[in-house]
Design an enzyme around this catalytic site. Structure first.
Site, PDB file in Angstrom:
ATOM      1  N   LYS A  54     -38.626  33.087  33.048  1.00 55.10           N
ATOM      2  CA  LYS A  54     -38.483  34.391  33.389  1.00 55.10           C
ATOM      3  C   LYS A  54     -38.753  35.251  31.991  1.00 55.10           C
ATOM      4  CE  LYS A  54     -35.102  34.175  37.107  1.00 55.10           C
ATOM      5  NZ  LYS A  54     -33.713  33.859  37.397  1.00 55.10           N
ATOM      6  N   GLN A  98     -27.864  35.487  36.068  1.00 55.59           N
ATOM      7  CA  GLN A  98     -28.331  34.198  36.883  1.00 55.59           C
ATOM      8  C   GLN A  98     -27.144  33.525  37.465  1.00 55.59           C
ATOM      9  OE1 GLN A  98     -31.530  33.093  36.629  1.00 55.59           O
ATOM     10  NE2 GLN A  98     -31.098  31.169  37.848  1.00 55.59           N
ATOM     11  N   ASP A 121     -32.595  41.762  41.468  1.00 57.94           N
ATOM     12  CA  ASP A 121     -32.552  40.759  42.368  1.00 57.94           C
ATOM     13  C   ASP A 121     -32.389  41.445  43.854  1.00 57.94           C
ATOM     14  OD1 ASP A 121     -32.375  38.172  41.758  1.00 57.94           O
ATOM     15  OD2 ASP A 121     -30.633  38.383  40.717  1.00 57.94           O
TER      16      ASP A 121
END
Ligand code: GUN
Length: 300
Positions: A54, A98, A121
Site C-alpha cells: 500500500k 490494518q 476502507d
C-alpha cells in the site's frame, strides 16, 4: 475454455494511472497533495506485506504515505489517541487501520473512531449506513473494485440478476448494496442457503466471496454469466514440489471458465483492484475535504 478473462492487473494499472493524473493536477492547480495514513499494530507477516505494498503504490501515484507501526501490545488508549491525531491532521485525507487487530483491541471501537470522511476502507458504521440507504459514502475497496470491473464489462447493470455468495460486512453485504444501487436484482447466498447451486445458476452476475477454495464449480454457473472471484486461498500444491502451495479463488477456475461468459482469475483478478481502489478512495476523500469535484469513474 470459452470465457473472456477479465484482467484485474491491467484494470488496476489503469485505475492507478487515472489517480496519478488527477493527483498531479491537484498539485499543480490547487497545491494539494492527498495523504494516506496506514496504521499497523503488531507483526502479522501477511499484514506487513499488504502495508508495504500500500505504501509503495501510494507514493507511486504521487500521494503522501504515512505509516504508523505500533507494537503488538499497544493499548487501546494509545491507538485511539493516534487515530484522533490523524483525524485532526489536515495533511491526512485517508486513514486505514490494518485488520485483523490483536485480540485485546476492539475492532469495532477502533474503526468507528476514524473520522467517517477519512474512512477510506468504508468500514465506519456511518459509511455502512449511508451505502445501505443509497447515499454518498466511502465504499469498501474490494466491492468497489468488483463494481468497476462489472461496469466496464457490461456497461449498464440494470435489470441483471446478481447473486453474491457470502455475507461478510467487508465484501458480501456492501457488494450486494452496490449492485442494488446499479439496479440489479440481488440475492445474497450463504452457508445456509437451500440448493445454493440452483440459486447461483440464476445469476447473470455471480460474485463469490466466501473464503472457501474452489467451492463454486462450473455446474453452478449460468451459461454466459460473468463470474467475479473475490477469494484468495492458499492450498497445497504437491505437483510443484513438497511443501509448495498455490493461490486459488473461491471458484474452480477451469470448470467455471468453460461455462461463464467472463471470469476474473486468481491471482490477477479482484486482488490488484483492492489497493487501486484504496488509492481512488483517498483521492475522493481529498477532493471532498477540499470541496473540489470528485474524480470521474473512480467512485461508486
Ligand atoms: N486486512 C485485509 N484486508 C484489509 C482491508 O481491505 N482493509 C483493512 N483495514 N484491513 C485489511
Amino acid at each position: 475454455m470459452s470465457a473472456t478473462i477479465i484482467d484485474g492487473k491491467a484494470f488496476a494499472a489503469s485505475v492507478r494511472e487515472k489517480v496519478a493524473t488527477h493527483v498531479a493536477r491537484l498539485k499543480e492547480v490547487n497545491d494539494i497533495t492527498p495523504g494516506l495514513a496506514v496504521v499497523l499494530v503488531g507483526e502479522d507477516p501477511a499484514s506487513q506485506v499488504y502495508v508495504r505494498s500500500k505504501g509503495k503504490q501510494t507514493v507511486e501515484v504521487g500521494m503522501n504515505s504515512y505509516e504508523h507501526k505500533l507494537d503488538d501490545d499497544t493499548s487501546e488508549e494509545d491507538l485511539l489517541a493516534l487515530i484522533d491525531k490523524l483525524n485532526n491532521d489536515p495533511a491526512v485525507h485517508g486513514i486505514l487501520v490494518q485488520l485483523p487487530l490483536p485480540d485485546h483491541l476492539n475492532e469495532d471501537l477502533v474503526i468507528n473512531a476514524i473520522d467517517p470522511a477519512k474512512d477510506v476502507d468504508g468500514f465506519h458504521i456511518s459509511n455502512v449506513g449511508l451505502l445501505g440507504t443509497g447515499q454518498k459514502s466511502m465504499v469498501p475497496c474490494t466491492p468497489l473494485g468488483c463494481l468497476m470491473m462489472l461496469r466496464d464489462h457490461h456497461g449498464s447493470l440494470s435489470g441483471l440478476n446478481a447473486v453474491v455468495v457470502g455475507r461478510s460486512n467487508i465484501v458480501g453485504k456492501p457488494m450486494a448494496n452496490l449492485l442494488l444501487r446499479d439496479s440489479c436484482t440481488v440475492t445474497i447466498a450463504h452457508s445456509r442457503t437451500k440448493d445454493i447451486e440452483a440459486v447461483c445458476r440464476q445469476a447473470d452476475i455471480l460474485v463469490a466471496a466466501v473464503g472457501r477454495p474452489q467451492m463454486v464449480t462450473g455446474d453452478w454457473v449460468k451459461p454466459g454469466a460473468t463470474v467475479i472471484d473475490v477469494g484468495i486461498n492458499r492450498i497445497p500444491a504437491p505437483e510443484k514440489g513438497e511443501g509448495k502451495t498455490r493461490l486459488v479463488g473461491d471458484c474452480d477456475f477451469d470448470s467455471c471458465a468453460e461455462v461463464a461468459g467472463a471470469i476474473t482469475p486468481v491471482p490477477g483478478g479482484v486482488g490488484p483492484m483492492t489497493i487501486a481502489c484504496l488509492l481512488a478512495n483517498t483521492l475522493t476523500a481529498c477532493c471532498r475535504a477540499n470541496a473540489l469535484p470528485e474524480p470521474e469513474g473512480l467512485t461508486a
